[in-house]
Write an enzyme that holds these catalytic residues in place. Sequence first.
Site, PDB file in Angstrom:
ATOM      1  N   GLU A 180     -23.877  -3.731 -13.812  1.00  0.00           N
ATOM      2  CA  GLU A 180     -24.742  -3.620 -12.647  1.00  0.00           C
ATOM      3  C   GLU A 180     -23.908  -3.103 -11.480  1.00  0.00           C
ATOM      4  O   GLU A 180     -22.890  -3.697 -11.136  1.00  0.00           O
ATOM      5  CB  GLU A 180     -25.262  -5.036 -12.347  1.00  0.00           C
ATOM      6  CG  GLU A 180     -26.526  -5.097 -11.581  1.00  0.00           C
ATOM      7  CD  GLU A 180     -27.785  -4.852 -12.414  1.00  0.00           C
ATOM      8  OE1 GLU A 180     -27.709  -4.630 -13.641  1.00  0.00           O
ATOM      9  OE2 GLU A 180     -28.852  -4.872 -11.792  1.00  0.00           O
ATOM     10  N   CYS A 239     -42.896  11.856  24.497  1.00  0.00           N
ATOM     11  CA  CYS A 239     -42.976  12.943  25.483  1.00  0.00           C
ATOM     12  C   CYS A 239     -44.010  14.001  25.125  1.00  0.00           C
ATOM     13  O   CYS A 239     -44.301  14.888  25.924  1.00  0.00           O
ATOM     14  CB  CYS A 239     -41.614  13.601  25.673  1.00  0.00           C
ATOM     15  SG  CYS A 239     -41.070  14.515  24.228  1.00  0.00           S
ATOM     16  N   LYS A 242     -27.510 -13.291 -11.826  1.00  0.00           N
ATOM     17  CA  LYS A 242     -28.228 -12.026 -12.060  1.00  0.00           C
ATOM     18  C   LYS A 242     -28.060 -11.157 -10.817  1.00  0.00           C
ATOM     19  O   LYS A 242     -28.649 -11.427  -9.771  1.00  0.00           O
ATOM     20  CB  LYS A 242     -29.707 -12.299 -12.347  1.00  0.00           C
ATOM     21  CG  LYS A 242     -30.477 -11.059 -12.730  1.00  0.00           C
ATOM     22  CD  LYS A 242     -31.839 -11.442 -13.295  1.00  0.00           C
ATOM     23  CE  LYS A 242     -32.613 -10.249 -13.806  1.00  0.00           C
ATOM     24  NZ  LYS A 242     -32.936  -9.262 -12.778  1.00  0.00           N
ATOM     25  N   ASP A 272       0.845   4.254  -2.509  1.00  0.00           N
ATOM     26  CA  ASP A 272       0.669   5.655  -2.099  1.00  0.00           C
ATOM     27  C   ASP A 272       1.767   6.544  -2.672  1.00  0.00           C
ATOM     28  O   ASP A 272       1.526   7.676  -3.062  1.00  0.00           O
ATOM     29  CB  ASP A 272       0.688   5.777  -0.568  1.00  0.00           C
ATOM     30  CG  ASP A 272      -0.562   5.159   0.041  1.00  0.00           C
ATOM     31  OD1 ASP A 272      -1.515   4.899  -0.716  1.00  0.00           O
ATOM     32  OD2 ASP A 272      -0.570   4.930   1.267  1.00  0.00           O
ATOM     33  N   CYS A 320     -37.659  13.553  27.352  1.00  0.00           N
ATOM     34  CA  CYS A 320     -38.330  12.516  26.560  1.00  0.00           C
ATOM     35  C   CYS A 320     -37.999  11.117  27.107  1.00  0.00           C
ATOM     36  O   CYS A 320     -36.844  10.685  27.059  1.00  0.00           O
ATOM     37  CB  CYS A 320     -37.903  12.640  25.107  1.00  0.00           C
ATOM     38  SG  CYS A 320     -38.646  11.398  24.057  1.00  0.00           S
ATOM     39  N   ASP A 359       0.834  -1.197   0.000  1.00  0.00           N
ATOM     40  CA  ASP A 359       0.000   0.000   0.000  1.00  0.00           C
ATOM     41  C   ASP A 359       0.873   1.253   0.000  1.00  0.00           C
ATOM     42  O   ASP A 359       0.546   2.258  -0.622  1.00  0.00           O
ATOM     43  CB  ASP A 359      -0.896   0.043   1.253  1.00  0.00           C
ATOM     44  CG  ASP A 359      -1.962  -1.024   1.199  1.00  0.00           C
ATOM     45  OD1 ASP A 359      -1.945  -1.831   0.245  1.00  0.00           O
ATOM     46  OD2 ASP A 359      -2.813  -1.057   2.110  1.00  0.00           O
ATOM     47  N   GLU A 377     -24.779 -16.538 -16.296  1.00  0.00           N
ATOM     48  CA  GLU A 377     -24.259 -15.477 -15.413  1.00  0.00           C
ATOM     49  C   GLU A 377     -25.208 -15.247 -14.244  1.00  0.00           C
ATOM     50  O   GLU A 377     -26.418 -15.179 -14.445  1.00  0.00           O
ATOM     51  CB  GLU A 377     -24.156 -14.152 -16.195  1.00  0.00           C
ATOM     52  CG  GLU A 377     -23.353 -14.250 -17.469  1.00  0.00           C
ATOM     53  CD  GLU A 377     -23.579 -13.035 -18.385  1.00  0.00           C
ATOM     54  OE1 GLU A 377     -24.022 -11.977 -17.892  1.00  0.00           O
ATOM     55  OE2 GLU A 377     -23.321 -13.178 -19.584  1.00  0.00           O
ATOM     56  N   CYS A 390     -44.044  14.324  19.623  1.00  0.00           N
ATOM     57  CA  CYS A 390     -43.285  13.115  19.933  1.00  0.00           C
ATOM     58  C   CYS A 390     -44.208  12.095  20.611  1.00  0.00           C
ATOM     59  O   CYS A 390     -44.890  12.432  21.583  1.00  0.00           O
ATOM     60  CB  CYS A 390     -42.128  13.467  20.860  1.00  0.00           C
ATOM     61  SG  CYS A 390     -41.279  12.011  21.490  1.00  0.00           S
TER      62      CYS A 390
HETATM   63  S1  IVH Z   1     -28.303  -8.920 -19.539  1.00  0.00           S
HETATM   64  C1  IVH Z   1     -30.070  -7.701 -23.279  1.00  0.00           C
HETATM   65  N1  IVH Z   1     -26.923  -9.940 -17.535  1.00  0.00           N
HETATM   66  O1  IVH Z   1     -31.213  -7.529 -14.928  1.00  0.00           O
HETATM   67  C2  IVH Z   1     -29.777  -8.267 -21.954  1.00  0.00           C
HETATM   68  N2  IVH Z   1     -28.643  -8.379 -17.045  1.00  0.00           N
HETATM   69  O2  IVH Z   1     -34.063  -7.880 -15.618  1.00  0.00           O
HETATM   70  C3  IVH Z   1     -30.062  -7.335 -20.872  1.00  0.00           C
HETATM   71  N3  IVH Z   1     -28.877  -7.857 -14.668  1.00  0.00           N
HETATM   72  O3  IVH Z   1     -31.653  -4.579 -16.753  1.00  0.00           O
HETATM   73  C4  IVH Z   1     -29.553  -7.667 -19.569  1.00  0.00           C
HETATM   74  N4  IVH Z   1     -27.271  -9.164 -13.948  1.00  0.00           N
HETATM   75  O4  IVH Z   1     -29.809  -4.600 -15.009  1.00  0.00           O
HETATM   76  C5  IVH Z   1     -27.914  -9.113 -17.898  1.00  0.00           C
HETATM   77  N5  IVH Z   1     -25.606 -10.896 -15.847  1.00  0.00           N
HETATM   78  C6  IVH Z   1     -26.598 -10.065 -16.222  1.00  0.00           C
HETATM   79  C7  IVH Z   1     -27.327  -9.299 -15.282  1.00  0.00           C
HETATM   80  C8  IVH Z   1     -28.352  -8.476 -15.746  1.00  0.00           C
HETATM   81  C9  IVH Z   1     -28.210  -8.295 -13.601  1.00  0.00           C
HETATM   82  C10 IVH Z   1     -30.011  -6.898 -14.645  1.00  0.00           C
HETATM   83  C11 IVH Z   1     -29.876  -5.812 -15.696  1.00  0.00           C
HETATM   84  C12 IVH Z   1     -31.144  -5.849 -16.497  1.00  0.00           C
HETATM   85  C13 IVH Z   1     -32.059  -6.622 -15.605  1.00  0.00           C
HETATM   86  C14 IVH Z   1     -33.089  -7.345 -16.431  1.00  0.00           C
END
Ligand code: IVH
Length: 674
Positions: free
Chosen positions: A178, A418, A118, A39, A439, A35, A116, A415
Amino acid sequence: MVSKSEARLRIKELHKLVYKNSHRYYVLNDPSITDEEFDDLFNELLSLEEDFPDLISENSPTQRVGSQPAEGFKKLQHLEPMLSLENAFTDEDLEDFERRIRDRLEENEVLEFCCEPKIDGVAVNLLYQTGSLTKAATRGDGKEGEDILHNIKTIPSLPLVLDSGDKVLPELLEIRGEVYIETKDFEYLNKKLERDEDKVFANPRNAAAGSLRQLDPRITSLRPLKLFVHGIGSITPDKSLLPNTQFEMLNLLSEWGLPVNSQNDSVLGIKECIDYFKKIEHDRDQLPYEIDGVVFKVNTFKQQLDIGNIARAPRWAIARKFPAEIGISFIESISFQVGRVGSITPVAELKPVKVGGVVISNASLHNFDEIQRLDVRVGDEVVIKRAGDVIPQITEVKLKKKTKRGPRVKPPTACPSCGNALTREEGESVLRCTSSDVCPAQRIENIKHFVSRNAMNIEGLGDRIITQLVDLELIKDISDLYTLSKEQLKQLDGFADKSASNLIESIERSKNTTLSRFIYSLGIREVGESTALNLSLFFKDLNKLILAEEETLLEIKDIGPVAARFIKEFFKNKKSLQILERIVSSGIKIAPPPDEATNQQLSGKTIVITGTFSEYTRTQLKEELVNLGARVSSSISAKTNILLVGESPGSKVQKARDLGISLMEEDEVNELIG
Ligand code: IVH
């Protein structure tokens, strides 16, 4: 001073070095320099920029936090619309999804999918122009969102400049991602907000959204925001600069320095998608962030193009959602709780209902903005959602024609405890009772704080007993605790000779304390454990603190004008001084921090702490170590002597190993502290 052209060259080099090392630290979790070395690089850059201000570029790593709050949020058009996703709730829904795609493609070969998690966060659109971040917007209505560049730039894991080596970067590239806050960071943030009696957030997603909607990037920079990128929008000249599949593209974005989720995978056929979903669902609680499902995307871009989109969503992707832990109940009443320093929080009392295995009988409504947004009323049927350890929340009011609804909820004018008038400080959405002296609710909360474990630690004095003591007017404030007699305690429900003696004993035991604990116990606004420790180390004496001027307070680490004002106000107040005098004359022994010790076990040693400890909070541990003569530092460097390793330690452990620093675990720490 170096020449301007030398400076220009070195600044360019320093940009690269700072970016490379930030990426290793924040994204890869694998720093290769200390670190301190980091810095040094950063400071060298700062000082060159100070000498040559016209060489400061907007995307210099020193420019993450702008100094001016924005005036408002400008609208920004997305180059390519931001689509949403269709949902799947069952395995059959996924099988149907695959079937539809196969039909459309007239494909007999097995399909490849990119899988992926979500992320339950806030969607953002970032524009990189030949590798430099130039715009950032929220999703908005999908066509245009709000300009949040000033806030996005404060996210440490997000590169302001992409590094593709010598490969060509697209002239224009929209990156979709996201923004989120990790569950642990969220809990920590809310605790801090609660301590400061600020508005807490209902869940990590709201916290991320609220932080991105700040006008002042200096506030955003204090919020633990992170980001995962998961796709692209528009690209100029065209997609030929990218690989052929989503999964490979994500890997490339990661190589360029963008944060990509390591859980992403590519699989063959919908059966393997279902397996992936099961695995993620199983691991869900172990992930450091909240997810609300899994997204499956046809992996090959060419196939995505052939399949096409419907109006709002692509046909080639789907989100398989987790069943939410929700329950339905009725609001029996709405009450208002008064906090320790007077803030009023609305709470919904519910007909008890089981949600995700836990019985829920009340839910915080946070504040009046939230009540208005939901328009909740007594008698309403409501949807309650519980996620992880987060406070249960009301997400929806289910309006039925026949329900008898109570009147619209109005903020109280007096409140509830009180009866005195409430005020709203400028710029705050919180209502407050300022009659702290009279209070009862604030008195009770203050006493609860005073006796709590990290404060005076008076064992056996629980909330129920405190409420009774106040109701029976046996105590009015914290100083009365020290004059309580056994006879008085015996008036309480369930108290006999023995229990009364025990409590008196534990009150007596608390009289041996340290200065920092004592300061913390007083419950001064903005003075948490760590500020109390800083105050005690600075003044070493209660009287000096009492007499300190605001200017002196401002010299102390981490104390800003707001805290300084609250501290001064507290010690100027006649009532607080009387209480303090009574406590001191009851024979309390407040140990000052030791002088710069020379002959102590840890004198001259620099110690760094990582992880959490079962016996101590961070501040308590720090205090104990300082008492033993150590210097406690927040970052590891060659000068560090010992790294204390608790539960779930961070990357500091590896760093310490690399530097040959000795590690110490909790039991050894306990032995040392005794
Ligand atoms: S793809 C065209 N991948 O979920 C595809 N969305 O319900 C559009 N989100 O608005 C989205 N993880 O904000 C994609 N791995 C991921 C995601 C993801 C979260 C959110 C995203 C989107 C919403 C859709």
